[in-house]
Enzyme design. Sequence first.
Site, mmCIF file in Angstrom:
data_model
loop_
_atom_site.group_PDB
_atom_site.id
_atom_site.type_symbol
_atom_site.label_atom_id
_atom_site.label_comp_id
_atom_site.label_asym_id
_atom_site.label_seq_id
_atom_site.Cartn_x
_atom_site.Cartn_y
_atom_site.Cartn_z
ATOM 1 N N GLY A 22 0.826 -1.496 0.286
ATOM 2 C CA GLY A 22 0.312 -0.465 -0.440
ATOM 3 C C GLY A 22 0.731 1.320 0.105
ATOM 4 O O GLY A 22 0.534 2.626 0.203
ATOM 5 N N PRO A 26 7.000 7.845 -6.196
ATOM 6 C CA PRO A 26 7.123 8.388 -7.131
ATOM 7 C C PRO A 26 7.011 7.608 -8.675
ATOM 8 O O PRO A 26 8.016 6.871 -8.170
ATOM 9 C CB PRO A 26 7.928 9.528 -7.011
ATOM 10 C CG PRO A 26 7.722 10.156 -5.642
ATOM 11 C CD PRO A 26 8.228 8.740 -4.765
ATOM 12 N N ALA A 27 6.256 7.823 -9.214
ATOM 13 C CA ALA A 27 6.015 7.074 -10.703
ATOM 14 C C ALA A 27 7.697 7.183 -12.163
ATOM 15 O O ALA A 27 7.242 7.167 -12.967
ATOM 16 C CB ALA A 27 5.001 7.243 -11.861
ATOM 17 N N ASP A 59 17.596 8.007 -6.626
ATOM 18 C CA ASP A 59 18.581 6.705 -7.046
ATOM 19 C C ASP A 59 19.500 6.403 -6.895
ATOM 20 O O ASP A 59 20.490 7.546 -6.748
ATOM 21 C CB ASP A 59 17.474 6.460 -8.081
ATOM 22 C CG ASP A 59 18.472 4.680 -8.308
ATOM 23 O OD1 ASP A 59 18.094 3.574 -8.216
ATOM 24 O OD2 ASP A 59 19.149 4.391 -9.124
ATOM 25 N N TYR A 64 28.800 5.122 -6.262
ATOM 26 C CA TYR A 64 28.561 6.004 -7.469
ATOM 27 C C TYR A 64 29.602 7.102 -6.034
ATOM 28 O O TYR A 64 29.706 7.943 -6.670
ATOM 29 C CB TYR A 64 26.863 6.808 -7.366
ATOM 30 C CG TYR A 64 26.031 6.016 -8.180
ATOM 31 C CD1 TYR A 64 26.432 4.645 -8.861
ATOM 32 C CD2 TYR A 64 24.220 6.414 -8.138
ATOM 33 C CE1 TYR A 64 25.579 3.730 -9.162
ATOM 34 C CE2 TYR A 64 23.809 5.265 -9.010
ATOM 35 C CZ TYR A 64 24.382 4.031 -9.021
ATOM 36 O OH TYR A 64 22.959 3.555 -9.997
ATOM 37 N N LYS A 93 22.041 1.265 -2.738
ATOM 38 C CA LYS A 93 22.078 -0.415 -2.816
ATOM 39 C C LYS A 93 23.367 -0.983 -2.301
ATOM 40 O O LYS A 93 24.238 0.219 -2.465
ATOM 41 C CB LYS A 93 22.731 -0.451 -4.868
ATOM 42 C CG LYS A 93 21.012 0.625 -5.186
ATOM 43 C CD LYS A 93 21.539 0.011 -7.010
ATOM 44 C CE LYS A 93 21.129 1.158 -7.784
ATOM 45 N NZ LYS A 93 21.419 2.820 -7.625
ATOM 46 N N HIS A 126 22.385 -4.330 -5.192
ATOM 47 C CA HIS A 126 23.072 -3.908 -6.834
ATOM 48 C C HIS A 126 22.941 -5.333 -7.754
ATOM 49 O O HIS A 126 23.008 -4.550 -9.150
ATOM 50 C CB HIS A 126 24.021 -3.122 -6.316
ATOM 51 C CG HIS A 126 24.642 -2.209 -7.544
ATOM 52 N ND1 HIS A 126 24.997 -0.499 -6.986
ATOM 53 C CD2 HIS A 126 24.386 -1.933 -9.014
ATOM 54 C CE1 HIS A 126 24.743 -0.011 -8.630
ATOM 55 N NE2 HIS A 126 24.387 -0.957 -8.864
HETATM 56 N N1 LIG Z 1 21.116 -0.301 -10.839
HETATM 57 C C1 LIG Z 1 22.185 -0.257 -11.871
HETATM 58 O O1 LIG Z 1 22.284 -1.584 -11.982
HETATM 59 C C2 LIG Z 1 22.346 0.996 -12.206
HETATM 60 C C3 LIG Z 1 23.118 0.798 -13.621
HETATM 61 C C4 LIG Z 1 22.800 1.590 -14.514
HETATM 62 C C5 LIG Z 1 22.260 3.474 -14.188
HETATM 63 N N2 LIG Z 1 21.819 3.681 -13.153
HETATM 64 C C6 LIG Z 1 20.624 4.120 -12.278
HETATM 65 O O2 LIG Z 1 20.113 4.492 -13.392
HETATM 66 C C7 LIG Z 1 20.146 6.321 -13.330
HETATM 67 C C8 LIG Z 1 20.437 6.331 -15.340
HETATM 68 O O3 LIG Z 1 21.096 5.837 -16.093
HETATM 69 P P1 LIG Z 1 22.093 6.377 -16.676
HETATM 70 O O4 LIG Z 1 22.434 7.740 -15.972
HETATM 71 O O5 LIG Z 1 22.967 5.320 -17.609
HETATM 72 O O6 LIG Z 1 21.292 7.010 -18.604
HETATM 73 P P2 LIG Z 1 20.087 7.975 -18.837
HETATM 74 O O7 LIG Z 1 19.404 8.649 -17.327
HETATM 75 O O8 LIG Z 1 19.545 7.004 -19.559
HETATM 76 O O9 LIG Z 1 21.154 9.037 -19.172
HETATM 77 C C9 LIG Z 1 21.911 9.779 -19.052
HETATM 78 C C10 LIG Z 1 22.105 10.810 -19.976
HETATM 79 O O10 LIG Z 1 20.921 11.131 -20.998
HETATM 80 C C11 LIG Z 1 20.124 12.777 -20.811
HETATM 81 N N3 LIG Z 1 19.923 13.540 -20.568
HETATM 82 C C12 LIG Z 1 19.274 13.120 -19.307
HETATM 83 N N4 LIG Z 1 17.637 14.144 -19.760
HETATM 84 C C13 LIG Z 1 17.821 14.514 -20.675
HETATM 85 C C14 LIG Z 1 16.701 15.256 -21.697
HETATM 86 N N5 LIG Z 1 15.729 16.138 -21.712
HETATM 87 N N6 LIG Z 1 17.210 15.936 -22.846
HETATM 88 C C15 LIG Z 1 17.983 15.140 -23.510
HETATM 89 N N7 LIG Z 1 19.365 14.995 -23.323
HETATM 90 C C16 LIG Z 1 18.917 14.467 -21.633
HETATM 91 C C17 LIG Z 1 22.242 13.309 -20.258
HETATM 92 O O11 LIG Z 1 23.470 13.312 -21.671
HETATM 93 P P3 LIG Z 1 24.316 14.574 -21.339
HETATM 94 O O12 LIG Z 1 24.802 15.024 -19.707
HETATM 95 O O13 LIG Z 1 25.705 14.073 -22.030
HETATM 96 O O14 LIG Z 1 23.305 16.233 -21.745
HETATM 97 C C18 LIG Z 1 22.347 12.244 -19.400
HETATM 98 O O15 LIG Z 1 23.734 12.378 -19.068
HETATM 99 C C19 LIG Z 1 21.622 6.127 -13.108
HETATM 100 O O16 LIG Z 1 22.071 7.559 -12.676
HETATM 101 C C20 LIG Z 1 21.630 5.210 -12.069
HETATM 102 O O17 LIG Z 1 20.777 6.139 -10.860
HETATM 103 C C21 LIG Z 1 21.434 1.874 -12.232
#
Ligand SMILES: NC(=O)c1ccc[n+]([C@@H]2O[C@H](COP(=O)([O-])OP(=O)(O)OC[C@H]3O[C@@H](n4cnc5c(N)ncnc54)[C@H](OP(=O)(O)O)[C@@H]3O)[C@@H](O)[C@H]2O)c1
Length: 345
Positions: A22, A26-27, A59, A64, A93, A126
């Site tokens: 329950g 946030p989404a 997150d 990190y 994580k 993680h």
């Molecule tokens: N559980 C795990 O193993 C795991 C693995 C990977 C990630 N994560 C989590 O997921 C989060 C997100 O994943 P991610 O950082 O890999 O990739 P992402 O969110 O798919 O991509 C982030 C990048 O997209 C660009 N961006 C963001 N908003 C934008 C917009 N409105 N318009 C255009 N470009 C935009 C930015 O690039 P620029 O800075 O170059 O502009 C940013 O650095 C991570 O920060 C982390 O918290 C978890």
Amino acid sequence: MSSTPDDAVDPASVPARTLTNGDAMPAVGLGTFGSDRYSTAQVAEAVRGGLEVGYRLVDCAAVYGNEAQIGQVFADAFSDRVVERDDLFVVSKLWNDSHGAEGVASAVRKTLTDLGLNHLDGYFVHWPFPNHHPPAADPDARDPDARPYVHEVFMETWRAMELLVDQGLVRHLGLSNVTVPKLEQILADARVRPSLNELELHPCFQQPELFDLCVAEGVQPIGYSPLGSPSRPERDRTPGDHVDTEHPAVVAAAQAHGVHPALVCLKWAVQRGQVPIPFAVKRSQYVSNLRAVTTDPLTDAEMTALTQADAGDRLIKGQVFLWPGASSWEDLWDVDGSTATWGTR
Ligand SMILES: NC(=O)c1ccc[n+]([C@@H]2O[C@H](COP(=O)([O-])OP(=O)(O)OC[C@H]3O[C@@H](n4cnc5c(N)ncnc54)[C@H](OP(=O)(O)O)[C@@H]3O)[C@@H](O)[C@H]2O)c1
């Protein structure tokens, strides 16, 4: 009391997900993995800005390397009355070097101290392996002590995670980077079931079987790299990787809605039912990412076209977690439901 900035989004207008007990979350949330590209100070500043403009899910992860800086942001935001603790959903994580009973107990203490919180809303394992590597490892780096998945060994870590719920330190447990067979086995053996599963999800990588299993079992999928991680480091790039923001179905919807293709990826994610956690340090990006999920939804036809964008293209392959003798990164992912790579104690 700080004043609300002009570009803020009312948190009440952001869709929410209801977990099996329950509780609401946030989404959409804010990612915090700056990787090799953005400093801890830049990420912390983005978290402060994110809270000011209406993000309520953050997150985090010990690996990190920025939880102390984010903790300072939380402390300042509470004292400046930007947000109250109870209105936030903070997840973190357990890193791979802290599996096992003692590792879990000390890792959660460090994360809680760094974040300045007395409980976490979600705490994930993680990766399901104790294999680790130095930060920013080369793609060919290998941990000589790395081991394949051994279910009994994983469950020792999970039992320690369960105790954190008993102790009131964690409200919801989560998995990350698991597969269908691993999730099935863990669900069968858990005393405290996972409420959350964080997995790579974007239009070109939709993991439909794992997604559907999560939904059927009441485990909320959290989608990482929701924009296709356009800024990921070289070690996570493979020739031929798809670029979500250039996919024709994404581009067509972006043109129809007059938005950047990244925002189509987020609308799709929220309408499908996962919780995307986009990373951004640029204010215009993180504001538009939050706003995108509160306005102008995709049509059914656009959602159908995006379903067909799935290319099964995993970007984060995790090859640095491979063990000696493994043949390829696919050994981490139980391809075709096979558990052939699992080890025994
Ligand atoms: N559980 C795990 O193993 C795991 C693995 C990977 C990630 N994560 C989590 O997921 C989060 C997100 O994943 P991610 O950082 O890999 O990739 P992402 O969110 O798919 O991509 C982030 C990048 O997209 C660009 N961006 C963001 N908003 C934008 C917009 N409105 N318009 C255009 N470009 C935009 C930015 O690039 P620029 O800075 O170059 O502009 C940013 O650095 C991570 O920060 C982390 O918290 C978890």
